[in-house]
Scaffold this active site. Structure first.
Site, mmCIF file in Angstrom:
data_model
loop_
_atom_site.group_PDB
_atom_site.id
_atom_site.type_symbol
_atom_site.label_atom_id
_atom_site.label_comp_id
_atom_site.label_asym_id
_atom_site.label_seq_id
_atom_site.Cartn_x
_atom_site.Cartn_y
_atom_site.Cartn_z
ATOM 1 C CB CYS A 95 -0.720 0.195 0.871
ATOM 2 S SG CYS A 95 -2.775 0.709 1.039
ATOM 3 C CG HIS A 207 -3.344 -3.558 4.772
ATOM 4 N ND1 HIS A 207 -2.284 -2.647 4.993
ATOM 5 C CD2 HIS A 207 -4.046 -2.296 3.984
ATOM 6 C CE1 HIS A 207 -1.833 -1.969 4.121
ATOM 7 N NE2 HIS A 207 -3.128 -1.179 3.814
HETATM 8 N N1 GLN Z 1 -2.236 7.063 2.829
HETATM 9 C C1 GLN Z 1 -2.661 5.440 1.219
HETATM 10 C C2 GLN Z 1 -3.965 5.327 1.048
HETATM 11 O O1 GLN Z 1 -4.567 6.496 1.431
HETATM 12 C C3 GLN Z 1 -1.783 4.250 1.721
HETATM 13 C C4 GLN Z 1 -2.527 3.600 2.966
HETATM 14 C C5 GLN Z 1 -2.277 2.504 3.612
HETATM 15 O O2 GLN Z 1 -0.658 2.057 3.370
HETATM 16 N N2 GLN Z 1 -3.124 1.512 3.628
HETATM 17 O O3 GLN Z 1 -3.669 4.893 -0.337
#
Ligand code: GLN
Length: 268
Positions: A95, A207
């Site tokens: 992510c 995740h």
């Molecule tokens: N801040 C980034 C987004 O909103 C990554 C989010 C994350 O790592 N789950 O896409």
């Protein structure tokens, strides 16, 4: 045998539980009497720390923390990461971290964050008034030669399960997607792709944490890192993954993956 696992900015990029990937890799190494040492590549990490890494793990973070990370991941540290990924060092980046390994990430607010350009992709957040991509995800692994290596290990067409929570949308250039979405949003809710795969580096929005839910990916990462470091073929001894398999089957049932996967294949 031993490995040095580099955990990218854990103080800043551990918002979504991806530390579970570090724990999973260490434990699956321990069960095979491998010594997997974890180096926390935080803001005070040195260039040498980056240079000694055999296997990278990067987690997720909010936009603000990603901006702080990129102020640090510049110069020699950035170049070493590029060189190592180009040389085949394996990694799993979830992510927020792969968003920084593409050409850029445009957050919901503030300036564009220039990335390392390792993956030929860009990420843009459409703004906080848009929906976040949140929920369970299941996708069919398609990236080659990863999918062939995993099929040789587990047989069948590997399906990866996880949980996504991102606002940013990622658009691939000349780089392979990691897989095709069966259930969930994936990179951008439009092209049906999930993640990216380059060299031996996995970029994903999944995740979960990802690796305990998909232990075959953890073992592939460990084997790949050992083979590169020791320049020999490595076959890890099998582990009893019955509990993980039961959890996967429960998710396949809950998400109706079987039916949807069949439908997706017939539409391709
Ligand atoms: N801040 C980034 C987004 O909103 C990554 C989010 C994350 O790592 N789950 O896409």
């Amino acid at each position: 045998m031993e490995l040095t696992l580099g955990w990218l900015y854990p103080t800043l990029m551990s918002t979504y539980g991806d530390r579970g990937n570090v724990i999973c890799l260490q434990q699956r190494g321990y069960w095979r009497e491998l010594d997997i040492k974890v180096v926390r590549l935080d803001l005070n990490a040195t260039v040498t720390d980056f240079d000694n890494i055999d296997l990278f793990v990067g987690g997720g973070a909010q936009d603000r923390q990603q901006e702080i990370v990129m102020r640090d991941l510049q110069g020699s540290k950035a170049q070493i990461m590029r060189n190592k990924i180009e040389a085949g060092t394996p990694g799993v980046f979830t992510c927020g971290s792969p968003q920084l390994l593409g050409h850029y990430y445009e957050p919901a607010y503030g300036q564009r964050i220039e990335g390392l350009g390792i993956f030929d992709m860009v990420s843009r957040h459409p703004g906080n008034e848009s929906n976040r991509c949140i929920g369970n995800i299941a996708f069919r692994l398609t990236a080659s030669p990863l999918v062939q290596m995993i099929q040789a290990r587990i047989g069948g067409s590997p399906i990866v399960i996880g949980f996504e929570n991102h606002g940013g949308r990622t658009y691939l250039g000349n780089v392979q997607p990691l897989g095709r979405v069966i259930v969930g949003n994936g990179n951008n809710q439009e092209d049906g792709y999930e993640g990216a795969f380059y060299g031996n580096a996995i970029a994903t929005y999944a995740h979960g944490p990802l690796l305990p839910k998909n232990p075959f990916l953890a073992d592939w990462l460990i084997e790949t890192a050992l083979e590169l470091k020791y320049q020999q073929n490595i076959q890890l001894s099998p582990l009893d993954d019955d509990l993980a398999e039961k959890a996967r089957k429960a998710m396949f049932k809950r998400l109706e993956v079987g039916k949807l996967a069949q439908a997706a294949t017939s539409n391709e």
